[in-house]
Scaffold this motif. Sequence first.
Motif, PDB file in Angstrom:
ATOM      1  N   LEU A   1       0.823  -1.211   0.000  1.00 55.98           N
ATOM      2  CA  LEU A   1       0.000   0.000   0.000  1.00 55.98           C
ATOM      3  C   LEU A   1       0.859   1.264   0.000  1.00 55.98           C
ATOM      4  O   LEU A   1       0.354   2.362   0.228  1.00 55.98           O
ATOM      5  CB  LEU A   1      -0.943   0.005   1.211  1.00 55.98           C
ATOM      6  N   HIS A   2       2.187   1.076  -0.204  1.00 59.20           N
ATOM      7  CA  HIS A   2       3.122   2.202  -0.362  1.00 59.20           C
ATOM      8  C   HIS A   2       3.144   3.121   0.859  1.00 59.20           C
ATOM      9  O   HIS A   2       3.267   4.344   0.744  1.00 59.20           O
ATOM     10  CB  HIS A   2       2.775   3.016  -1.620  1.00 59.20           C
ATOM     11  N   ASP A   3       3.049   2.509   2.050  1.00 59.57           N
ATOM     12  CA  ASP A   3       3.079   3.300   3.278  1.00 59.57           C
ATOM     13  C   ASP A   3       3.447   2.350   4.407  1.00 59.57           C
ATOM     14  O   ASP A   3       2.710   1.393   4.682  1.00 59.57           O
ATOM     15  CB  ASP A   3       1.707   3.927   3.534  1.00 59.57           C
TER      16      ASP A   3
ATOM     17  N   MET B   1      -6.012  -5.347   6.100  1.00 53.51           N
ATOM     18  CA  MET B   1      -5.154  -4.174   6.249  1.00 53.51           C
ATOM     19  C   MET B   1      -5.384  -3.521   7.608  1.00 53.51           C
ATOM     20  O   MET B   1      -6.493  -3.541   8.156  1.00 53.51           O
ATOM     21  CB  MET B   1      -5.363  -3.181   5.108  1.00 53.51           C
ATOM     22  N   HIS B   2      -4.291  -2.978   8.153  1.00 54.50           N
ATOM     23  CA  HIS B   2      -4.316  -2.327   9.457  1.00 54.50           C
ATOM     24  C   HIS B   2      -3.623  -0.976   9.339  1.00 54.50           C
ATOM     25  O   HIS B   2      -2.494  -0.902   8.826  1.00 54.50           O
ATOM     26  CB  HIS B   2      -3.583  -3.162  10.508  1.00 54.50           C
ATOM     27  N   ASN B   3      -4.261   0.055   9.818  1.00 55.78           N
ATOM     28  CA  ASN B   3      -3.626   1.370   9.907  1.00 55.78           C
ATOM     29  C   ASN B   3      -2.942   1.450  11.268  1.00 55.78           C
ATOM     30  O   ASN B   3      -3.602   1.578  12.302  1.00 55.78           O
ATOM     31  CB  ASN B   3      -4.664   2.478   9.753  1.00 55.78           C
ATOM     32  N   LEU B   4      -1.618   1.359  11.272  1.00 53.04           N
ATOM     33  CA  LEU B   4      -0.856   1.329  12.511  1.00 53.04           C
ATOM     34  C   LEU B   4      -0.716   2.705  13.155  1.00 53.04           C
ATOM     35  O   LEU B   4      -0.215   2.810  14.281  1.00 53.04           O
ATOM     36  CB  LEU B   4       0.545   0.761  12.250  1.00 53.04           C
ATOM     37  N   SER B   5      -1.159   3.747  12.468  1.00 57.63           N
ATOM     38  CA  SER B   5      -0.827   5.113  12.881  1.00 57.63           C
ATOM     39  C   SER B   5      -2.017   5.861  13.479  1.00 57.63           C
ATOM     40  O   SER B   5      -3.168   5.421  13.429  1.00 57.63           O
ATOM     41  CB  SER B   5      -0.314   5.898  11.678  1.00 57.63           C
ATOM     42  N   GLN B   6      -1.690   7.042  13.989  1.00 58.65           N
ATOM     43  CA  GLN B   6      -2.700   7.927  14.585  1.00 58.65           C
ATOM     44  C   GLN B   6      -3.381   8.800  13.541  1.00 58.65           C
ATOM     45  O   GLN B   6      -4.240   9.621  13.877  1.00 58.65           O
ATOM     46  CB  GLN B   6      -2.039   8.828  15.630  1.00 58.65           C
ATOM     47  N   PHE B   7      -3.022   8.649  12.274  1.00 58.75           N
ATOM     48  CA  PHE B   7      -3.574   9.472  11.202  1.00 58.75           C
ATOM     49  C   PHE B   7      -4.434   8.624  10.261  1.00 58.75           C
ATOM     50  O   PHE B   7      -4.157   7.443  10.043  1.00 58.75           O
ATOM     51  CB  PHE B   7      -2.449  10.128  10.389  1.00 58.75           C
ATOM     52  N   SER B   8      -5.465   9.244   9.695  1.00 61.42           N
ATOM     53  CA  SER B   8      -6.189   8.581   8.612  1.00 61.42           C
ATOM     54  C   SER B   8      -5.253   8.387   7.434  1.00 61.42           C
ATOM     55  O   SER B   8      -4.399   9.247   7.152  1.00 61.42           O
ATOM     56  CB  SER B   8      -7.394   9.421   8.185  1.00 61.42           C
ATOM     57  N   LYS B   9      -5.407   7.238   6.767  1.00 60.58           N
ATOM     58  CA  LYS B   9      -4.497   6.910   5.676  1.00 60.58           C
ATOM     59  C   LYS B   9      -5.271   6.559   4.410  1.00 60.58           C
ATOM     60  O   LYS B   9      -6.315   5.887   4.465  1.00 60.58           O
ATOM     61  CB  LYS B   9      -3.632   5.702   6.069  1.00 60.58           C
TER      62      LYS B   9
ATOM     63  N   ILE C   1      -6.067   4.461   1.105  1.00 59.33           N
ATOM     64  CA  ILE C   1      -5.899   3.064   0.708  1.00 59.33           C
ATOM     65  C   ILE C   1      -5.506   3.049  -0.761  1.00 59.33           C
ATOM     66  O   ILE C   1      -6.338   3.255  -1.645  1.00 59.33           O
ATOM     67  CB  ILE C   1      -7.204   2.267   0.927  1.00 59.33           C
ATOM     68  N   LEU C   2      -4.236   2.835  -1.011  1.00 59.23           N
ATOM     69  CA  LEU C   2      -3.710   2.833  -2.383  1.00 59.23           C
ATOM     70  C   LEU C   2      -3.652   1.387  -2.870  1.00 59.23           C
ATOM     71  O   LEU C   2      -2.583   0.783  -2.964  1.00 59.23           O
ATOM     72  CB  LEU C   2      -2.332   3.500  -2.417  1.00 59.23           C
ATOM     73  N   MET C   3      -4.804   0.861  -3.180  1.00 57.34           N
ATOM     74  CA  MET C   3      -4.920  -0.556  -3.534  1.00 57.34           C
ATOM     75  C   MET C   3      -4.240  -0.842  -4.868  1.00 57.34           C
ATOM     76  O   MET C   3      -4.454  -0.121  -5.846  1.00 57.34           O
ATOM     77  CB  MET C   3      -6.394  -0.944  -3.624  1.00 57.34           C
TER      78      MET C   3
END
Length: 503
Positions: free
Chosen positions: A430-432, A450-458, A460-462
Amino acid sequence: MIADKSKFVPRVCYEIFVRSFCDSNGDGIGDINGIISKLDYLNELGIEAIWLTPIHPSPSYHKYDVTDYYAIEPEYGTMDDFKRLLDAAHAHGIHIYLDLIINHTSTLHPWFSEARKSNSNEFRNFYWWMTPPQIEALGISTRETSDDSQVVYPWHENLEDPEKYYGLFFKGMPDLNYHSEALRDELEKIIRFWLVEIGVDGFRLDAARHIYPDWEKHLSIEFWQYFSNIVQEVKPDAFTVGEVWAETEEVAPYFRYLDATFHFDLSFALQRMLIGERDEEIVEKLQASYALFEKYNPLFVDAIMLTNHDQDRIGSVTGNHKAKIKMAASILLTLPGQPYIYYGEEIGMLGTKPDPYIREPFLWTNNEPESGNTSWIEAQFSTTDTVAPLEIQQADPESVFNHYRTLIQLRKSEPALAQIFAPNLHRVCLHDNQMLAYLRPHIDKSLIIMHNLSQFSKPILMPADKADFVHIVFSNDPQHSELLTKMELAPYCSLILASIPNR
């Protein structure tokens, strides 16, 4: 090579520190009847196997220093109680794994009580004895500490004895010496007793890499061939999972003879990722470990966990961050392997070392009479001020408990997630590096997690070749429902996607 046990491997396991789980008689100490009373709960949670920490008589609170391999610790109940637990667990479709402590005994075990009397005693060779000059000549008077033992000076004095005895973990836990054929005969009797006469379903094997001391380290793996041959002879479908607290390269050879080993490298990597909020190329590392394990056993079982009774609890590792506690569960329960949930993780219990405080009482209710809450120790971390008791969490659809329950049910119902053998795992880029994503391919229905590990919205570059994965199987991001229409994932949220056929 061990036999094919694929029909007998539970998909979701649960570790119970018996003293802390449930008190049935009001003495403040968890017991076997307490566990029986909570089997409906474990069934509701979705548990298919229980690993019980030691239940043998022992002078310690943790019971890892055994004094009698054929009996039940009186604080925990009787052998009849244990047989009732087995019957009741099996009626619920739950296996029971016994924690078998065969690296060492207590100094109060009759074997050692005899062995320490003189160097001519018939039990002397059950343990390791050397004079100080012998120890110095071999250069083994000290050792480097390891994750599983902080002891630097492992040789201990026996009053008025010219020889010292070896105890890797503690002077009250002398190591057994399996060069003794008489000791091996005793071990075979113990294995037969629990597997055949009593009927347990398998063993969690403590300190599996330390069966022989460091200077004979290579013999520890060979020992497990001998052990597994006995298990295969007496109960072919019995399951063995070893504690090999080491890096993957050292762990791998143990799969030649054990069904499963705990994946400590993964445990610590997940903890670092939750703290640092960045992927550590975990998919590639897991793929490399699978390739290594497979060389020794094509039917290896990767026993995965967040933490266990020897590690700071995942709730404290994350700073009691509810969203991260949930994400830890989301990752664990969507990766390949056989997950082990440490009791209380499913309600977000807390705790950091020293050891008693990572083994605090399970919080069933707000300390109401006959609640089942144990009280053998005054909790410092998991209190009703810091952790909502199970009774409250069961009624809260957003609770940690209901998050675990939902994901366990999903893991058991989705073939791609339920697969244990030949782990199905591929990276989805997902290039992040704050987005962890992987494919669990399956002939029936493949899934992307998929899991967003961060405190920011990310965003989704599928990848283009995964564009048809738009059906939402699971999400704890409220902006997503049935179809993936908004290409974004909220902080600390997880998403499970399936493809829509003929799209």
